[in-house]
Design an enzyme around this catalytic site. Structure first.
Site, PDB file in Angstrom:
ATOM      1  N   LEU A  30       0.821  -1.213   0.000  1.00  9.68           N
ATOM      2  CA  LEU A  30       0.000   0.000   0.000  1.00  9.68           C
ATOM      3  C   LEU A  30       0.853   1.261   0.000  1.00  9.68           C
ATOM      4  O   LEU A  30       1.911   1.326   0.615  1.00  9.68           O
ATOM      5  CB  LEU A  30      -0.913   0.004   1.226  1.00  9.68           C
ATOM      6  CG  LEU A  30      -1.878  -1.178   1.305  1.00  9.68           C
ATOM      7  CD1 LEU A  30      -2.734  -1.063   2.574  1.00  9.68           C
ATOM      8  CD2 LEU A  30      -2.774  -1.265   0.079  1.00  9.68           C
ATOM      9  N   GLY A  33      -1.781   6.507  -2.304  1.00 17.31           N
ATOM     10  CA  GLY A  33      -2.946   6.466  -3.206  1.00 17.31           C
ATOM     11  C   GLY A  33      -4.007   5.498  -2.700  1.00 17.31           C
ATOM     12  O   GLY A  33      -5.210   5.796  -2.715  1.00 17.31           O
ATOM     13  N   HIS A  34      -3.558   4.332  -2.237  1.00 20.28           N
ATOM     14  CA  HIS A  34      -4.517   3.379  -1.665  1.00 20.28           C
ATOM     15  C   HIS A  34      -5.220   3.998  -0.446  1.00 20.28           C
ATOM     16  O   HIS A  34      -6.415   3.800  -0.240  1.00 20.28           O
ATOM     17  CB  HIS A  34      -3.799   2.104  -1.217  1.00 20.28           C
ATOM     18  CG  HIS A  34      -3.195   1.293  -2.320  1.00 20.28           C
ATOM     19  ND1 HIS A  34      -1.843   1.133  -2.471  1.00 20.28           N
ATOM     20  CD2 HIS A  34      -3.755   0.570  -3.324  1.00 20.28           C
ATOM     21  CE1 HIS A  34      -1.592   0.342  -3.499  1.00 20.28           C
ATOM     22  NE2 HIS A  34      -2.738  -0.013  -4.045  1.00 20.28           N
ATOM     23  N   ASP A 147      -6.504   3.691 -12.799  1.00 21.20           N
ATOM     24  CA  ASP A 147      -6.743   2.541 -13.670  1.00 21.20           C
ATOM     25  C   ASP A 147      -8.102   2.733 -14.332  1.00 21.20           C
ATOM     26  O   ASP A 147      -9.088   2.059 -14.015  1.00 21.20           O
ATOM     27  CB  ASP A 147      -6.670   1.261 -12.844  1.00 21.20           C
ATOM     28  CG  ASP A 147      -5.279   1.096 -12.235  1.00 21.20           C
ATOM     29  OD1 ASP A 147      -4.336   0.875 -13.003  1.00 21.20           O
ATOM     30  OD2 ASP A 147      -5.135   1.256 -11.009  1.00 21.20           O
TER      31      ASP A 147
HETATM   32  P1  AMP Z   1      -3.649  -2.103  -6.932  1.00 22.75           P
HETATM   33  O1  AMP Z   1      -3.218  -2.435  -5.544  1.00 22.75           O
HETATM   34  O2  AMP Z   1      -2.577  -1.544  -7.801  1.00 22.75           O
HETATM   35  O3  AMP Z   1      -4.455  -3.192  -7.583  1.00 22.75           O
HETATM   36  O4  AMP Z   1      -4.669  -0.892  -6.767  1.00 22.75           O
HETATM   37  C1  AMP Z   1      -5.795  -0.999  -5.921  1.00 22.75           C
HETATM   38  C2  AMP Z   1      -6.701   0.171  -6.153  1.00 22.75           C
HETATM   39  O5  AMP Z   1      -5.993   1.375  -5.855  1.00 22.75           O
HETATM   40  C3  AMP Z   1      -7.183   0.301  -7.613  1.00 22.75           C
HETATM   41  O6  AMP Z   1      -8.540   0.723  -7.615  1.00 22.75           O
HETATM   42  C4  AMP Z   1      -6.269   1.365  -8.154  1.00 22.75           C
HETATM   43  O7  AMP Z   1      -6.842   2.085  -9.232  1.00 22.75           O
HETATM   44  C5  AMP Z   1      -6.106   2.256  -6.939  1.00 22.75           C
HETATM   45  N1  AMP Z   1      -4.905   3.082  -7.051  1.00 22.75           N
HETATM   46  C6  AMP Z   1      -3.645   2.652  -7.301  1.00 22.75           C
HETATM   47  N2  AMP Z   1      -2.800   3.692  -7.378  1.00 22.75           N
HETATM   48  C7  AMP Z   1      -3.550   4.808  -7.167  1.00 22.75           C
HETATM   49  C8  AMP Z   1      -3.267   6.212  -7.130  1.00 22.75           C
HETATM   50  N3  AMP Z   1      -2.027   6.684  -7.326  1.00 22.75           N
HETATM   51  N4  AMP Z   1      -4.282   7.065  -6.896  1.00 22.75           N
HETATM   52  C9  AMP Z   1      -5.554   6.597  -6.706  1.00 22.75           C
HETATM   53  N5  AMP Z   1      -5.877   5.302  -6.727  1.00 22.75           N
HETATM   54  C10 AMP Z   1      -4.893   4.411  -6.964  1.00 22.75           C
END
Ligand code: AMP
Length: 276
Positions: A30, A33-34, A147
């Protein structure tokens, strides 16, 4: 905060939460952003669930599943501090036991762009999200706009399969220099990291030009020229955010999307076209 390591425990704990419940699916490792997604979830709902699961179905055999960063203890600490109610962190063998034989087929917005470069990726995402939605029964699904194609695919899935779940799409959280935060940014070598913010700059330039009346080709040429080596462009396009199909005219909901390769790592980003 409850940490559930298997489906039965997660189902029981989720059923006891106060509604509305918001659910934030993640692959862990994490970053800030998360945690923005968690904050948005907490602002919208009475209880928040976060999943930590590196989903093997959404990685191709040549991708980084084995070396994807994992930071379980730090993640659980950060989620407890952020006020999350339930963490669901299953093992792959629990989610996909021997004999697992089903998948969600996604078309429409899953075609092209990420879907073209990662053929089974969105089916893998849709399958795991559908399983988790059935298990946890949230009211709100919280996703990052970073995404954007994933948001479009999951929005279509919820609509097509009649799931009574609302999507909350959260703006992209960025490093001070504009690079979108990503768990994969740790892979970048120094020259790649130095050039990485030029992706966002290029997409932003294209969005401004397009809104100001430049054609698609001219707008995207400006983006291409702004993206610095050693980044190499995989695709640049202007799409409708729901259909994820190319658009020719600035319209409500248009996005400039792009992916670049930085060594072995791919970086994705998108910028909304300002409304006239
Ligand atoms: P991931 O762990 O990469 O699968 O991401 C989990 C969630 O966090 C997904 O909905 C991503 O779009 C969101 N996410 C990842 N990076 C960011 C970011 N920099 N800003 C906002 N949401 C993000």
């Amino acid at each position: 905060m409850i940490v559930a390591r298997d489906a039965a425990a997660a189902r029981r704990a989720a059923a006891d939460l106060r509604r509305p419940v918001a659910f934030v699916p993640t692959m862990g490792a994490l970053h800030a952003g998360h945690l923005r997604l968690v904050d948005a979830a907490r602002a919208r709902a009475a209880a928040t669930i976060v999943s930590l699961f590196v989903n093997p179905l959404q990685f191709a055999p040549d991708e980084d599943f084995a070396r994807y960063p994992r930071a379980f203890d730090a993640d659980v600490g950060a989620l407890a501090a952020a006020g999350v109610d339930l963490v669901y962190a299953p093992e792959a063998a629990d989610v996909y036991p021997p004999g697992f034989a089903s998948a969600v087929v996604v078309a429409g917005p899953a075609h092209g762009f990420e879907g073209a470069r990662r053929p089974d990726h969105f089916s893998g995402v849709a399958t795991v999200v559908l399983k988790f939605l059935h298990l946890l029964a949230p009211d709100v699904l919280v996703l990052g706009r970073k995404d954007a194609q994933q948001v479009a695919v999951l929005r279509a899935m919820l609509r097509d399969l009649d799931l009574p779940v609302e999507i909350l799409a959260v703006p992209t959280d960025r490093e001070p220099d504009g690079l979108a935060r990503s768990s994969r940014n740790v892979y970048l070598a120094a020259p790649e990291r130095a050039a990485a913010p030029s992706l966002r700059r290029g997409l932003g330039l294209a969005a401004e030009r397009f809104a100001a009346g430049a054609g698609v080709a001219a707008a995207l040429a400006a983006a291409e020229a702004a993206i610095l080596p050693p980044l190499s462009v995989e695709y640049l396009a202007i799409v409708d955010e729901a259909a994820f199909a190319p658009v020719e005219d600035p319209a409500a909901g248009a996005l400039v999307v792009g992916a670049v390769r930085a060594g072995a790592t791919r970086l994705l980003d998108n910028v909304a076209v300002p409304r006239a």
